[in-house]
Design a protein around this motif. Structure first.
Motif, PDB file in Angstrom:
ATOM      1  N   GLY A  59       0.825  -1.203   0.000  1.00 38.61           N
ATOM      2  CA  GLY A  59       0.000   0.000   0.000  1.00 38.61           C
ATOM      3  C   GLY A  59       0.853   1.243   0.000  1.00 38.61           C
ATOM      4  O   GLY A  59       2.077   1.185   0.055  1.00 38.61           O
ATOM      5  N   ALA A  60       0.201   2.381  -0.059  1.00 37.38           N
ATOM      6  CA  ALA A  60       0.916   3.659  -0.030  1.00 37.38           C
ATOM      7  C   ALA A  60       1.648   3.840   1.296  1.00 37.38           C
ATOM      8  O   ALA A  60       2.704   4.454   1.356  1.00 37.38           O
ATOM      9  CB  ALA A  60      -0.049   4.809  -0.264  1.00 37.38           C
ATOM     10  N   THR A  61       1.077   3.283   2.358  1.00 35.84           N
ATOM     11  CA  THR A  61       1.741   3.330   3.661  1.00 35.84           C
ATOM     12  C   THR A  61       1.872   1.907   4.191  1.00 35.84           C
ATOM     13  O   THR A  61       1.051   1.033   3.917  1.00 35.84           O
ATOM     14  CB  THR A  61       0.949   4.178   4.678  1.00 35.84           C
ATOM     15  N   SER A  62       2.885   1.680   4.951  1.00 34.32           N
ATOM     16  CA  SER A  62       3.158   0.361   5.509  1.00 34.32           C
ATOM     17  C   SER A  62       2.119  -0.005   6.573  1.00 34.32           C
ATOM     18  O   SER A  62       1.655   0.855   7.330  1.00 34.32           O
ATOM     19  CB  SER A  62       4.553   0.351   6.143  1.00 34.32           C
ATOM     20  N   VAL A  63       1.753  -1.275   6.626  1.00 33.20           N
ATOM     21  CA  VAL A  63       0.842  -1.768   7.663  1.00 33.20           C
ATOM     22  C   VAL A  63       1.606  -2.637   8.660  1.00 33.20           C
ATOM     23  O   VAL A  63       1.018  -3.450   9.365  1.00 33.20           O
ATOM     24  CB  VAL A  63      -0.347  -2.545   7.057  1.00 33.20           C
TER      25      VAL A  63
ATOM     26  N   ALA B   1      -3.718 -12.243   9.880  1.00 35.36           N
ATOM     27  CA  ALA B   1      -3.256 -11.018   9.218  1.00 35.36           C
ATOM     28  C   ALA B   1      -3.785 -10.920   7.791  1.00 35.36           C
ATOM     29  O   ALA B   1      -4.108  -9.829   7.320  1.00 35.36           O
ATOM     30  CB  ALA B   1      -1.736 -10.962   9.234  1.00 35.36           C
ATOM     31  N   THR B   2      -3.926 -12.060   7.097  1.00 40.57           N
ATOM     32  CA  THR B   2      -4.428 -12.012   5.715  1.00 40.57           C
ATOM     33  C   THR B   2      -5.862 -11.501   5.656  1.00 40.57           C
ATOM     34  O   THR B   2      -6.247 -10.878   4.679  1.00 40.57           O
ATOM     35  CB  THR B   2      -4.382 -13.395   5.023  1.00 40.57           C
TER      36      THR B   2
ATOM     37  N   PRO C 265      -5.475  -4.277   5.946  1.00 37.89           N
ATOM     38  CA  PRO C 265      -6.138  -3.667   4.794  1.00 37.89           C
ATOM     39  C   PRO C 265      -5.484  -3.968   3.444  1.00 37.89           C
ATOM     40  O   PRO C 265      -6.093  -3.752   2.416  1.00 37.89           O
ATOM     41  CB  PRO C 265      -6.068  -2.170   5.108  1.00 37.89           C
ATOM     42  N   MET C 266      -4.259  -4.477   3.426  1.00 36.59           N
ATOM     43  CA  MET C 266      -3.594  -4.786   2.161  1.00 36.59           C
ATOM     44  C   MET C 266      -4.044  -6.152   1.666  1.00 36.59           C
ATOM     45  O   MET C 266      -3.901  -7.143   2.380  1.00 36.59           O
ATOM     46  CB  MET C 266      -2.068  -4.809   2.329  1.00 36.59           C
TER      47      MET C 266
END
Length: 193
Positions: free
Chosen positions: A13-17, A116-117, A121-122
């Motif tokens: 994503g645009a930001t890390s999760v 986690a899957t 959100p990714m």
């Protein structure tokens, strides 16, 4: 035969999760910080442990500039090696090595990854769970990343998006499937269903 592993393919994503992943893994008994040293552990190129603040590791992962190998801790003496890599077209791959773990510990790691899957959100492309190392993690990249046609020797479980799941089912007789988290399908040999 290789060591057992879990290989998790997901979008970047645009930001890390990563902070959210750390929280989910901790809820399943896997700590990023070493229980005694209270810091994250990254392995250098020679396999030596480098201790660093957890926030710094998260920052490095968020930069997406190079692969990193880190350790998750089940106890102060039991760790899981995690190779974290990036593909240039927006995919992250984590390979968690299961060698040296007891069955219950492997199940704990599997539960953390599966949680986690479905909760991060990714979107996940696929998860390959190969407890005995019947395949090699890299053998799955063509199918999972490049729309390849070759399906490696089937492991214990594969969780994948539908197009990948259909390709695997077509090449591997005797699999059962069930829905996991809406857009993912869990495939396993009928004897394990």
């Amino acid at each position: 035969m290789a060591d057992g592993f879990i290989r998790w393919y997901r979008e970047s994503g645009a930001t890390s999760v990563f902070a959210e992943q750390v929280s989910l893994f901790e809820a399943h008994g896997m700590s990023l910080a070493h229980p005694a040293r209270k810091q994250a552990v990254v392995l250098d190129i020679e396999g030596e442990q480098v201790f660093m603040p957890q926030e710094e590791l998260g920052r490095l992962l968020g930069l997406r500039i190079a692969p990193l190998t880190m350790e998750w801790w089940l106890t102060a003496d039991t760790n899981v090696i995690d190779e974290y890599t990036y593909q240039p077209f927006g995919c992250e791959i984590q390979t968690l090595w299961l060698d040296g773990l007891y069955t219950e510990e492997m199940q704990l790691v599997e539960a953390a990854v599966i949680a986690a899957t479905t909760q991060l959100p990714m979107p996940t492309h696929a998860v390959v769970i190969d407890r005995l190392g019947t395949s090699d993690p890299d053998d799955w990249d063509s199918l999972m990343l490049y729309d390849g046609a070759n399906v490696p020797r089937f492991p214990d479980v594969v969780i994948a998006q539908e197009p990948i799941a259909e390709k695997i089912m077509g090449a591997t007789p005797g699999l059962t499937k069930r829905s996991v988290g809406g857009y993912l399908t869990r495939l396993a040999p009928a004897r394990q269903a």
